[in-house]
Design a protein around this motif. Structure first.
Motif, PDB file in Angstrom:
ATOM      1  N   GLN B  48      18.116 -46.167  -3.666  1.00 51.01           N
ATOM      2  CA  GLN B  48      17.156 -46.068  -4.749  1.00 51.01           C
ATOM      3  C   GLN B  48      17.858 -45.783  -6.061  1.00 51.01           C
ATOM      4  O   GLN B  48      18.674 -44.875  -6.139  1.00 51.01           O
ATOM      5  CB  GLN B  48      16.129 -44.965  -4.474  1.00 51.01           C
ATOM      6  N   ASN B  49      17.526 -46.554  -7.085  1.00 53.97           N
ATOM      7  CA  ASN B  49      18.139 -46.349  -8.395  1.00 53.97           C
ATOM      8  C   ASN B  49      17.134 -46.792  -9.438  1.00 53.97           C
ATOM      9  O   ASN B  49      17.040 -47.976  -9.759  1.00 53.97           O
ATOM     10  CB  ASN B  49      19.439 -47.163  -8.505  1.00 53.97           C
ATOM     11  N   THR B  50      16.376 -45.847  -9.972  1.00 53.92           N
ATOM     12  CA  THR B  50      15.297 -46.217 -10.879  1.00 53.92           C
ATOM     13  C   THR B  50      15.736 -46.286 -12.332  1.00 53.92           C
ATOM     14  O   THR B  50      14.927 -46.521 -13.202  1.00 53.92           O
ATOM     15  CB  THR B  50      14.133 -45.207 -10.785  1.00 53.92           C
ATOM     16  N   GLY B  51      17.021 -46.021 -12.598  1.00 54.17           N
ATOM     17  CA  GLY B  51      17.483 -46.096 -13.972  1.00 54.17           C
ATOM     18  C   GLY B  51      17.489 -44.744 -14.683  1.00 54.17           C
ATOM     19  O   GLY B  51      18.124 -44.579 -15.716  1.00 54.17           O
ATOM     20  N   HIS B  52      16.778 -43.793 -14.153  1.00 48.71           N
ATOM     21  CA  HIS B  52      16.839 -42.448 -14.712  1.00 48.71           C
ATOM     22  C   HIS B  52      16.588 -41.463 -13.581  1.00 48.71           C
ATOM     23  O   HIS B  52      15.934 -41.781 -12.602  1.00 48.71           O
ATOM     24  CB  HIS B  52      15.833 -42.261 -15.857  1.00 48.71           C
ATOM     25  N   GLY B  53      17.131 -40.271 -13.749  1.00 52.90           N
ATOM     26  CA  GLY B  53      16.989 -39.302 -12.664  1.00 52.90           C
ATOM     27  C   GLY B  53      18.001 -39.581 -11.571  1.00 52.90           C
ATOM     28  O   GLY B  53      18.785 -40.517 -11.667  1.00 52.90           O
ATOM     29  N   PRO B  54      17.992 -38.768 -10.525  1.00 51.07           N
ATOM     30  CA  PRO B  54      19.010 -38.915  -9.487  1.00 51.07           C
ATOM     31  C   PRO B  54      18.845 -40.219  -8.692  1.00 51.07           C
ATOM     32  O   PRO B  54      17.781 -40.821  -8.721  1.00 51.07           O
ATOM     33  CB  PRO B  54      18.779 -37.706  -8.570  1.00 51.07           C
ATOM     34  N   LEU B  55      19.922 -40.634  -7.995  1.00 54.88           N
ATOM     35  CA  LEU B  55      19.810 -41.823  -7.156  1.00 54.88           C
ATOM     36  C   LEU B  55      20.162 -41.504  -5.702  1.00 54.88           C
ATOM     37  O   LEU B  55      20.689 -40.446  -5.402  1.00 54.88           O
ATOM     38  CB  LEU B  55      20.684 -42.966  -7.695  1.00 54.88           C
ATOM     39  N   LEU B  56      19.808 -42.425  -4.828  1.00 59.60           N
ATOM     40  CA  LEU B  56      19.929 -42.197  -3.393  1.00 59.60           C
ATOM     41  C   LEU B  56      20.834 -43.258  -2.785  1.00 59.60           C
ATOM     42  O   LEU B  56      20.618 -44.453  -2.980  1.00 59.60           O
ATOM     43  CB  LEU B  56      18.532 -42.309  -2.786  1.00 59.60           C
ATOM     44  N   VAL B  57      21.881 -42.825  -2.060  1.00 55.20           N
ATOM     45  CA  VAL B  57      22.776 -43.794  -1.433  1.00 55.20           C
ATOM     46  C   VAL B  57      22.936 -43.509   0.054  1.00 55.20           C
ATOM     47  O   VAL B  57      22.654 -42.408   0.514  1.00 55.20           O
ATOM     48  CB  VAL B  57      24.199 -43.773  -2.071  1.00 55.20           C
ATOM     49  N   LEU B  58      23.403 -44.529   0.786  1.00 53.10           N
ATOM     50  CA  LEU B  58      23.669 -44.371   2.206  1.00 53.10           C
ATOM     51  C   LEU B  58      25.171 -44.556   2.396  1.00 53.10           C
ATOM     52  O   LEU B  58      25.723 -45.583   2.010  1.00 53.10           O
ATOM     53  CB  LEU B  58      22.907 -45.435   3.016  1.00 53.10           C
ATOM     54  N   VAL B  59      25.823 -43.538   2.930  1.00 53.45           N
ATOM     55  CA  VAL B  59      27.264 -43.657   3.145  1.00 53.45           C
ATOM     56  C   VAL B  59      27.621 -42.933   4.436  1.00 53.45           C
ATOM     57  O   VAL B  59      27.159 -41.819   4.681  1.00 53.45           O
ATOM     58  CB  VAL B  59      28.046 -43.066   1.930  1.00 53.45           C
ATOM     59  N   ARG B  60      28.405 -43.568   5.281  1.00 50.39           N
ATOM     60  CA  ARG B  60      28.763 -43.015   6.592  1.00 50.39           C
ATOM     61  C   ARG B  60      27.553 -42.439   7.310  1.00 50.39           C
ATOM     62  O   ARG B  60      27.546 -41.276   7.750  1.00 50.39           O
ATOM     63  CB  ARG B  60      29.858 -41.951   6.455  1.00 50.39           C
ATOM     64  N   ASP B  61      26.520 -43.239   7.431  1.00 46.85           N
ATOM     65  CA  ASP B  61      25.305 -42.830   8.147  1.00 46.85           C
ATOM     66  C   ASP B  61      24.607 -41.616   7.541  1.00 46.85           C
ATOM     67  O   ASP B  61      23.831 -40.938   8.212  1.00 46.85           O
ATOM     68  CB  ASP B  61      25.622 -42.501   9.618  1.00 46.85           C
ATOM     69  N   THR B  62      24.892 -41.307   6.296  1.00 47.38           N
ATOM     70  CA  THR B  62      24.259 -40.146   5.664  1.00 47.38           C
ATOM     71  C   THR B  62      23.547 -40.564   4.384  1.00 47.38           C
ATOM     72  O   THR B  62      24.095 -41.327   3.600  1.00 47.38           O
ATOM     73  CB  THR B  62      25.340 -39.107   5.298  1.00 47.38           C
ATOM     74  N   ARG B  63      22.352 -40.033   4.192  1.00 47.26           N
ATOM     75  CA  ARG B  63      21.628 -40.318   2.953  1.00 47.26           C
ATOM     76  C   ARG B  63      21.983 -39.212   1.966  1.00 47.26           C
ATOM     77  O   ARG B  63      21.779 -38.042   2.242  1.00 47.26           O
ATOM     78  CB  ARG B  63      20.110 -40.272   3.178  1.00 47.26           C
ATOM     79  N   ILE B  64      22.499 -39.617   0.823  1.00 48.39           N
ATOM     80  CA  ILE B  64      22.912 -38.605  -0.151  1.00 48.39           C
ATOM     81  C   ILE B  64      22.234 -38.853  -1.489  1.00 48.39           C
ATOM     82  O   ILE B  64      22.225 -39.965  -2.002  1.00 48.39           O
ATOM     83  CB  ILE B  64      24.437 -38.636  -0.356  1.00 48.39           C
ATOM     84  N   ALA B  65      21.682 -37.767  -2.076  1.00 48.48           N
ATOM     85  CA  ALA B  65      21.094 -37.853  -3.409  1.00 48.48           C
ATOM     86  C   ALA B  65      22.157 -37.402  -4.401  1.00 48.48           C
ATOM     87  O   ALA B  65      22.818 -36.386  -4.188  1.00 48.48           O
ATOM     88  CB  ALA B  65      19.865 -36.956  -3.492  1.00 48.48           C
ATOM     89  N   LEU B  66      22.329 -38.142  -5.452  1.00 43.55           N
ATOM     90  CA  LEU B  66      23.350 -37.846  -6.448  1.00 43.55           C
ATOM     91  C   LEU B  66      22.763 -37.819  -7.835  1.00 43.55           C
ATOM     92  O   LEU B  66      21.917 -38.633  -8.163  1.00 43.55           O
ATOM     93  CB  LEU B  66      24.396 -38.970  -6.488  1.00 43.55           C
ATOM     94  N   GLY B  67      23.258 -36.908  -8.670  1.00 42.19           N
ATOM     95  CA  GLY B  67      22.836 -36.912 -10.061  1.00 42.19           C
ATOM     96  C   GLY B  67      23.469 -38.090 -10.779  1.00 42.19           C
ATOM     97  O   GLY B  67      24.526 -38.574 -10.368  1.00 42.19           O
ATOM     98  N   ARG B  68      22.834 -38.552 -11.849  1.00 37.73           N
ATOM     99  CA  ARG B  68      23.366 -39.708 -12.592  1.00 37.73           C
ATOM    100  C   ARG B  68      24.757 -39.419 -13.134  1.00 37.73           C
ATOM    101  O   ARG B  68      25.612 -40.283 -13.147  1.00 37.73           O
ATOM    102  CB  ARG B  68      22.484 -40.041 -13.797  1.00 37.73           C
ATOM    103  N   GLY B  69      24.936 -38.174 -13.627  1.00 40.92           N
ATOM    104  CA  GLY B  69      26.232 -37.789 -14.180  1.00 40.92           C
ATOM    105  C   GLY B  69      27.336 -37.949 -13.152  1.00 40.92           C
ATOM    106  O   GLY B  69      28.434 -38.429 -13.459  1.00 40.92           O
ATOM    107  N   GLN B  70      27.039 -37.553 -11.914  1.00 35.17           N
ATOM    108  CA  GLN B  70      28.035 -37.692 -10.845  1.00 35.17           C
ATOM    109  C   GLN B  70      28.291 -39.162 -10.552  1.00 35.17           C
ATOM    110  O   GLN B  70      29.417 -39.602 -10.381  1.00 35.17           O
ATOM    111  CB  GLN B  70      27.564 -37.010  -9.559  1.00 35.17           C
ATOM    112  N   ALA B  71      27.189 -39.933 -10.496  1.00 32.34           N
ATOM    113  CA  ALA B  71      27.313 -41.346 -10.145  1.00 32.34           C
ATOM    114  C   ALA B  71      28.128 -42.125 -11.172  1.00 32.34           C
ATOM    115  O   ALA B  71      28.723 -43.160 -10.856  1.00 32.34           O
ATOM    116  CB  ALA B  71      25.928 -41.965  -9.988  1.00 32.34           C
TER     117      ALA B  71
END
Lengths: 687, 89
Positions: B48-71
């Motif tokens: 999920q990446n809506t363009g603002h706010g945190p985003l959601l990725v899938l990596v090594r079978d794990t769902r991780i929420a990340l802040g935009r700054g980190q991404a």
């Protein structure tokens, strides 16, 4: 990496000399959300003791378990993804391993995310302790189509690997048997350890050589060298005094040159992981969509997710107060008042001051503590459900957008939201926030959320002074609180917490059914710690305030409390308050509702047939009432809040800082509001 | 080997997959990300990446929420459709 295994077999046999009767120390490690707590609860049940690691706010859990005649002491280490020095949880875990010298570490891994989980194992294998791997959630893995051969993994890793489904209590006994077995025969522990990726192998060897024999027990050179290359803050500081200056300078130079070594260390670990996993795990590419994915389509949807969140939080709020309030009432009337009546009759022979102290002071204080228990019980149950099912992480993700600019974490939303009902569970609820600074900020800001007691005072006084405008006045006062909360949050974040604000990165675990046993233990542990810590403080304060308001005279007007209020008159004048309003404010420290009762008594309501409303509005001007309400709304609500704040922060410094901060804000606001209202012509009472 | 073009993870579109090529932001940040599964060479799928706010990725079978700054600090190389595995769909 052979030094470590050599060291282990050379280890002064701490284990061999331990007769089985004396027991064994086991550390339970694992990443977050792997079911470690479920295993711990299964083994220790009510024997568990929850406290804090000395000098830290990290929760310390330990318990005992008897297995085949041996007593096992189990310490549940905080769930961490790795063992760096970057968080107090990680430091606590590695300090335990190095200094407490557990006989064995049982690492619980989530079989459905094995690659990521083995990262922690890679960290553990560099430490001088035998490790047993428990593969939990085997059922979930199978459902996702992941098939793991524990025997193959065991052969590859060189350490015991036991499959489990902790939620169904399957495999746990075998796990402990394996752990005990390994602890008794540590030479059987011959793991295949990860190596740092090629580019930095030489540098690691150089650092290791420079460390030479200067590494004292219980640290081992392998681990220290690796950590230095990783840029470990704690060890870099520790190592300096161990070494002769020239050795240190050489190391420092190497480290400066190779700041990117940390990436190679991580790559090395994942390379090892991939090798281990290759033979043992088959991951058929079925492209299945799991239950979690289905649910998440709504849960994190920008619109539906938000709706769901508001519904869930609204429900938690509603259920906490709907169930708790009648129970509170019942406890108040039947238990507390009942006890008070009984005690009063039992003490008819005793001197009246003693009877009064015990019946009203002590039991009164107990009553205050007890009224919080139903709210906390329901709230913690709801919180445990939300966290256990995995929904709380989704809620935090949705709310992070809004919370972030305040410097708060998405998970701060639920505790703060609860604050509208009562600040006490709000502050305790901050435990779900992982970062210490986020947690602290949430706790400091929680008192600014107007609780129902304050809203009630608002609801009672505003109609008396503002008639039809009561709603608008009330609404503005609530908004003022929210505004102050935002401003204070942003300011504190920029000033005190600068640099400590951890990046927003959070795992969204798979959804699963909550374990009732775990929920029960969670609620029990939290209520017990509330009673033990905050409870005693609240009781003490209640007694003190009661004494101050009952002595030396026969009624409140001549008490020490009143005298104190009179001495504060100059300050009160600025806010338009006379000593009686100040005393009312002081007495509301026990419970906000007391303010009304005290005002009633001090202004002589009920005399000459006049009601409270008439009496008060005749003597007090709207401007004064407004400033009184402002101060009530903005200042720390009650002794319970302060007590819980101390309990959760474990620091008088922060607690007193918050009290002082809010006091200053409240007084300033009170003065400004009074002067402003005065100018607007509200400074005259209706008499 | 020709250097492939890398973009910040923050720009990856939902549904796309990529390989992590670099982790900026300092040692502590890189350490933390690696421990959660986001290491150099790991495969990431944007959920999920809506363009603002945190985003959601899938990596090594794990769902991780990340802040935009980190991404913004994570550089990735997007995988074209033929490089993707069926499990990524």
């Amino acid at each position: 990496m052979s030094n470590a295994s050599q060291k282990m077999s050379e280890r002064p046999s701490v284990i061999d000399s331990k007769p089985s009767k004396q027991g064994m120390l086991i550390g339970l490690a694992g990443q977050p959300n792997v079911g470690k707590t479920t295993v711990f609860n299964l083994l220790t049940g009510l024997s568990q003791h929850v406290g804090n690691w000395p000098g830290k706010t990290v929760e310390h859990k330990e318990g005992t378990f008897f297995h085949n005649g041996t007593q096992l002491h189990i310490v549940d280490l905080p769930g961490t993804y790795s063992l760096t020095a970057n968080s107090p949880e990680e430091r606590v875990a590695r300090e335990f391993i190095l200094h407490e010298r557990p006989d064995v570490i049982v690492m619980i891994a989530d079989a459905s995310a094995l690659e990521r989980n083995l990262y922690l194992l890679a960290e553990l294998l560099v430490l001088p302790v035998p490790v047993v791997l428990g593969l939990n959630m085997m059922d979930v893995a199978e459902a996702e189509g992941i098939h793991i051969e524990p025997h193959v993994l065991e052969a590859a890793l060189g350490l015991p690997v036991i499959p489990l489904v902790a939620a169904r209590n399957q495999g746990v006994s075998e796990l402990i048997t394996a752990a005990e077995g390994l602890a008794r025969e540590p030479t059987r522990f011959q793991p295949v350890r990860p190596e740092i990726a090629a580019p930095h192998r030489e540098v690691l060897a150089q650092v290791h050589a420079l460390l030479n024999n200067h590494v004292p027990e219980p640290y081992c050179a392998d681990w220290v060298a690796l950590k230095l290359l990783e840029g470990d803050a704690e060890l870099t500081e520790k190592v300096h005094p161990w070494l002769p200056e020239d050795a240190w300078l050489s190391i420092a130079a190497l480290l400066k040159e190779h700041e990117d070594a940390v990436l190679d260390i991580a790559s090395g670990r994942y390379e090892w992981i991939e090798r281990m996993v290759r033979a043992a795990v088959t991951h058929p590419r079925l492209g299945q969509i799991s239950v979690t994915d289905h649910l998440d389509r709504f849960a994190v949807h920008p619109f539906w997710g938000l709706l769901l969140l508001l519904a869930v939080f609204g429900f938690v709020f509603w259920i906490t107060f709907t169930i708790a309030t009648p129970i509170q009432h019942w406890l108040d009337v039947y238990v507390v008042e009942g006890l008070q009546a009984w005690l009063a009759t039992a003490l008819t022979e005793a001197p009246s001051w003693l009877a009064d102290l015990l019946v009203h002071g002590v039991l009164g204080g107990v009553g205050v503590v007890v009224t919080f228990v139903p709210i906390l019980a329901v709230f913690f149950t709801a919180l445990a459900f939300l966290e256990d099912t995995g929904y709380l992480a989704r809620a935090a993700y949705m709310m992070d957008r809004f919370m972030h600019f305040l410097g708060l974490h998405g998970k701060s939303f639920l505790p703060l939201f609860l604050g509208f009902g009562c600040n006490v569970p709000a502050i305790m609820g901050a435990r779900v926030i992982d970062s210490q600074s986020g947690r602290l900020l949430t706790i400091l800001l929680a008192p600014l959320v107007p609780c129902s007691a304050r809203l009630m005072v608002l609801a009672l006084l505003t109609p008396i002074f503002f008639g039809k405008q009561a709603i608008w006045v009330s609404w503005s006062l609530v908004c003022l609180n929210m505004l102050v909360l935002a401003v204070v949050g942003i300011t504190l974040n920029r000033t005190l917490f600068r640099g400590q604000h951890t990046a927003f990165i959070m795992e969204l675990p798979l959804y699963h059914l909550p374990g009732l046993r775990s929920v029960g233990l969670f609620v029990w542990n939290n209520i017990w710690s509330f009673l033990r810590k905050a409870g005693t403080i609240i009781l003490l304060v209640s007694i003190i305030v009661w004494v101050l308001s009952s002595f030396p005279g026969a009624d409140v007007e001549q008490s020490y409390l009143a005298r104190f209020g009179q001495s504060m008159a100059p300050v009160g004048e600025l806010m338009g308050m006379d000593w009686r309003m100040i005393v009312a404010l002081l007495s509301s420290f026990i419970a906000k509702e007391n303010a009304i009762a005290t005002l009633g008594v001090l202004y002589g309501a009920g005399e000459e047939g006049r009601g409270f409303a008439e009496t008060i509005s005749a003597v007090v001007s709207p401007a004064t009432a407004l400033s009184f309400l402002t101060v009530t709304m903005l200042f720390i609500p009650c002794a319970a809040t302060v007590a819980v704040m101390y309990q959760e922060t474990r620091s008088w410094r922060w607690t007193l800082f918050d009290v002082a901060l809010l006091l200053v804000i409240a007084l300033l606001a009170g003065v400004m509001v009074y002067q402003g209202a005065n100018c607007l012509g509200l400074g005259v009472s209706s008499a | 080997m020709t250097a492939k073009k890398t973009i910040p993870l923050e720009e990856l579109a939902p549904g796309s997959s990529a390989l992590v090529r670099d982790l900026g932001g300092g040692k502590d940040f890189a350490s933390h990300l690696s421990a959660m599964g986001l290491s150099i060479g790991s495969r990431v799928k944007m959920l999920q990446n809506t363009g603002h706010g945190p985003l959601l990725v899938l990596v090594r079978d794990t769902r991780i929420a990340l802040g935009r700054g980190q991404a913004l600090k994570i550089m990735v190389e997007e995988l074209r459709s033929e490089q993707r595995e069926p499990e990524d769909e």
